[in-house]
Design a protein around this motif. Structure first.
Motif, short mmCIF file in Angstrom:
data_model
loop_
_atom_site.label_atom_id
_atom_site.label_comp_id
_atom_site.label_asym_id
_atom_site.label_seq_id
_atom_site.Cartn_x
_atom_site.Cartn_y
_atom_site.Cartn_z
N UNK A 356 0.83 -1.21 0.00
CA UNK A 356 0.00 0.00 0.00
C UNK A 356 0.87 1.25 0.00
N UNK A 357 2.00 1.18 0.67
CA UNK A 357 2.91 2.34 0.67
C UNK A 357 3.49 2.55 -0.72
N UNK A 358 3.75 1.45 -1.45
CA UNK A 358 4.23 1.58 -2.83
C UNK A 358 3.17 2.27 -3.69
N UNK A 364 0.15 6.70 -10.21
CA UNK A 364 -1.18 6.29 -10.68
C UNK A 364 -1.88 5.54 -9.54
N UNK A 365 -2.20 6.29 -8.49
CA UNK A 365 -2.67 5.67 -7.26
C UNK A 365 -3.97 4.89 -7.43
N UNK A 366 -4.93 5.46 -8.14
CA UNK A 366 -6.24 4.80 -8.23
C UNK A 366 -6.15 3.48 -8.98
N UNK A 370 -6.44 -0.34 -7.25
CA UNK A 370 -7.41 -1.34 -7.73
C UNK A 370 -6.71 -2.65 -8.08
N UNK A 371 -5.53 -2.54 -8.70
CA UNK A 371 -4.78 -3.74 -9.06
C UNK A 371 -4.33 -4.50 -7.81
N UNK A 372 -3.90 -3.75 -6.79
CA UNK A 372 -3.51 -4.38 -5.53
C UNK A 372 -4.70 -5.08 -4.89
N UNK A 373 -5.86 -4.45 -4.98
CA UNK A 373 -7.07 -5.04 -4.40
C UNK A 373 -7.43 -6.35 -5.10
#
Length: 721
Positions: A356-358, A364-366, A370-373
């Motif tokens: 999450x820190x990355x 391109x946070x959003x 979403x990809x992390x989720x």
């Protein structure tokens, strides 16, 4: 109508010749899905975007077009390791290929470019940076059949490995607008695919989407297994595949170094690889891994792109990757030969905080969030993992795979209401001030000092779950998090909080169903492993496979190349299945091309015959049979001499033997009508000086072929009477 028929005839001819090249150089009778269509599209001159999974056979798609006519195929690759690997494999198959890169001297690169311009190279590998320097020097009339852009996702800012130099590759279409361009990648979503085509300025490209299903790779996720269980499980994999290799991916350089140290302490041959090492150390680690000198490489994501090693039998993610694209590409490095392989992910909530820190630091946070989720959803899935994975790439699978942990060991459900109430109550009573480990210690009644200092031993739920082990509570609380009863406050040292849904469960005593805990597999002791290995060696097929691997390794050491370049494990398994005992049978083994038949049949067939107890030695004079094989494959005399590493005179002697034995009846590839007539003329007018006279006009050995042809024609004429 006539034009359409001509086009169809042309396509049919291309495909027929492509299949012949596949058999001749690669040793396979059939293409994989989409390969032939891609080859055909490129050969008729159309741009295309190819999306195939790692190990799906992309390289053949641009290599075969180089064999279907004059000219060269230029392959743009960002990876020197891949260039070296591919060139070694191609030359081993008898295909003239080379690479231009910064690891070679200027003199070496100049020599290769001279060979390119003289038409002696069919496939040239080059980096995007080097291509952009060289391309302006090339003549616009240079005969380029195809330009292939490998790892094409690097051109897109939406891709996971964006490289600015790739964006300048649009220059290719400016200078060579009529040369077809093939963009290839293993991982690209729709947005990235469209961006690739736009940035390369491809002309109405045809899109090929290969199946992302790699059914030979077994998928498994282990939640919060702990350091000891992790090491034990990795040790089990190394023991199971003791003569093959694996990769452990770690989230940081330090973690990779620690894992390497731990495995070496257990007696395993391990190396570490990350971007913090010097170029020399990275290259040395990679070379040891590729050549089979080590069993495992502990690495960050800096390792692996371009690695074409076919006998990687397992990939372990010591931490959850940041997105499914990266995960899929990394596990795809296992089982490239189609043989069974394992992909295991260790998943912990501490990984989520780090990742999450990355995301927060990315541009391109959003999208990245979403990809992390989606990656997290995969890790926590209770449905067939392969179906989830394929759906991410817009591929539907209408049945469970039967080769993931969820399918192989479906969870047994149990009433988890009481356990959930215990955990939720404890979280509330410490005001959400405990992390996962502290919560478990509270429930189990642990006497750790910091727990007592905080007064947690005084709360009502202290010790209510002491009948369960730490591992059991770990598994059940993880499920409660997945079910949405508990949340992790990543910004508060990963403390656990009760969600609104969890509060309702606690307040209304709502029922909760959990999957019953299954203990992790314990590591076998050394004696048990040795006994298991001895039992395996009792199996004849296993014995023969090990024997053939030893033959392969010996040849690889002698020729200073990776063992899998000689033959993949899959090809060795075919040898085990078919047990070829002569050259002809060996030539029919899947994965054995003509050059490799000639070069390697004797050591492998000798080993198989010895294993089967065949005492009769291999027949003498078989060298001329090898020459016949290469002649029938389309090699000329010089090509045969080069492939067999003998003189052209010896090749001509073999041909004379073949003609006299009536095994060669088509002489046109060997001697022209004019040469034959000249031999006959001199043989008649000056037989004693014939060889001296003709030595000035034609290769030594060819006059003997002419005389053998004459004898053959006389014999045939006599037989006809």
């Amino acid at each position: 109508m006539i034009r359409q028929i001509k086009i169809l005839d042309k396509i049919s001819d291309i495909q027929e010749r492509a299949k012949a090249m596949l058999r001749r150089f690669y040793g396979y009778a059939e293409f994989r899905p989409l390969q032939l269509d891609i080859i055909t599209t490129a050969t008729i001159g159309q741009d295309c975007v190819v999306l195939m999974p790692t190990g799906g056979g992309k390289s053949v798609c641009y290599q075969i077009p180089a064999l279907l006519g004059d000219g060269v195929v230029i392959v743009v690759s960002p990876l020197i390791a891949l260039m070296k690997d591919q060139v070694t494999a191609l030359t081993a198959n008898g295909i003239p290929a080379a690479a231009v890169n910064s690891m070679q001297t200027d003199a070496e690169n100049r020599h290769i470019m001279e060979q390119l311009f003289s038409g002696r190279i069919k496939i040239l590998y080059i980096s995007p940076e080097r291509l952009l320097i060289e391309i302006d020097r090339w003549s616009r009339d240079m005969n380029i059949r195809l330009i292939a852009i490998d790892e094409a996702h690097c051109i897109s800012q939406w891709g996971h490995d964006f490289r600015p130099d790739y964006t300048r590759l649009a220059r290719i279409k400016e200078l060579y607008p009529h040369v077809p361009v093939m963009a290839l990648t293993a991982t690209a979503d729709r947005l990235t695919r469209e961006d690739i085509a736009r940035q390369l300025r491809l002309n109405d490209p045809k899109l090929f989407l290969g199946s992302f299903d790699r059914p030979n790779i077994s998928l498994r996720v282990m939640t919060n297994p702990g350091k000891t269980h992790k090491l034990n499980y990795i040790s089990t994999l190394i023991d199971r595949y003791r003569n093959d290799a694996g990769i452990v991916y770690c989230i940081s350089r330090k973690a990779a170094e620690t894992m390497d140290m731990e495995l070496r302490a257990r007696g395993y041959r391990s190396v570490v690889y990350h971007a913090g090492l010097s170029v020399t150390d990275r290259n040395l680690a990679q070379e040891k891994f590729i050549n089979g000198d080590v069993q495992v490489v502990c690495a960050t994501v800096a390792f692996g792109m371009g690695i074409d090693k076919s006998n990687i039998r397992w990939v372990v993610h010591n931490n959850m990757p940041r997105n499914i694209e990266c995960y899929y590409q990394e596990i795809g490095r296992a089982g490239r030969d189609g043989v069974a392989a394992d992909a295991v992910m260790f998943y912990s909530y501490a990984d989520i905080a780090t990742l999450q820190s990355f995301v927060d630091e990315s541009g391109q946070q959003s999208i990245n969030a979403e990809k992390l989720n989606r990656m997290k959803e995969y890790a926590e899935a209770s449905l067939c993992r392969r179906r989830i994975l394929l759906s991410y790439f817009n591929e539907t699978m209408d049945h469970d795979c039967g080769n993931c942990d969820v399918c192989l060991n479906p969870p047994e459900r149990m009433d988890g209401t009481t356990l959930s109430l215990m955990a939720l109550s404890a979280i509330v009573r410490v005001n959400g001030g405990a992390g996962l480990t502290m919560l478990i210690d509270i429930l189990r009644g642990a006497g750790r000092q910091d727990l007592i200092q905080r007064g947690y031993h005084l709360i009502k739920t202290y010790g209510v779950g002491r009948d369960l082990s730490f591992a059991e509570w770990n598994a059940y609380i993880s499920q409660m998090i997945q079910l949405g009863l508990i949340d992790i406050a990543y910004n508060e040292s990963n403390h656990l909080k009760v969600t609104p849904y969890g509060a309702r469960v606690l307040r209304e005593r709502l029922p909760v169903t959990l999957a019953k805990y299954v203990p992790f597999e314990t590591r076998k002791g050394r004696k048990a492993r040795q006994k298991e290995q001895e039992e395996q060696k009792l199996k004849p097929a296993e014995q023969l496979l090990e024997l053939l691997k030893e033959v392969r390794l010996k040849l690889a050491r002698k020729e200073q190349m990776p063992p899998y370049i000689i033959f993949s494990d899959k090809t060795l398994l075919e040898m085990v299945r078919t047990e070829p005992t002569d050259m002809e049978a060996f030539a029919r083994v899947e994965g054995v091309g003509e050059k490799k038949t000639v070069k390697y049949w004797k050591p492998f067939v000798t080993a198989i015959r010895k294993f089967k107890g065949i005492k009769e030695p291999l027949g003498a004079g078989l060298s001329h049979e090898e020459t016949l094989l290469l002649l029938n494959a389309g090699y000329d005399v010089e090509g045969i001499a080069k492939a067999k590493e003998i003189s052209t005179r010896t090749v001509y002697n073999h041909i004379v033997t073949l003609i006299r034995e009536d095994k060669l009846t088509d002489f046109s590839p060997v001697i022209t009508r004019e040469q034959y007539m000249r031999v006959m003329e001199v043989a008649k007018s000056n037989p004693e000086e014939m060889y001296v006279i003709l030595a000035k006009e034609m290769p030594i050995g060819l006059p003997s072929v002419g005389l053998a042809v004459s004898d053959y024609l006389l014999r045939r004429k006599a037989n006809e009477k």
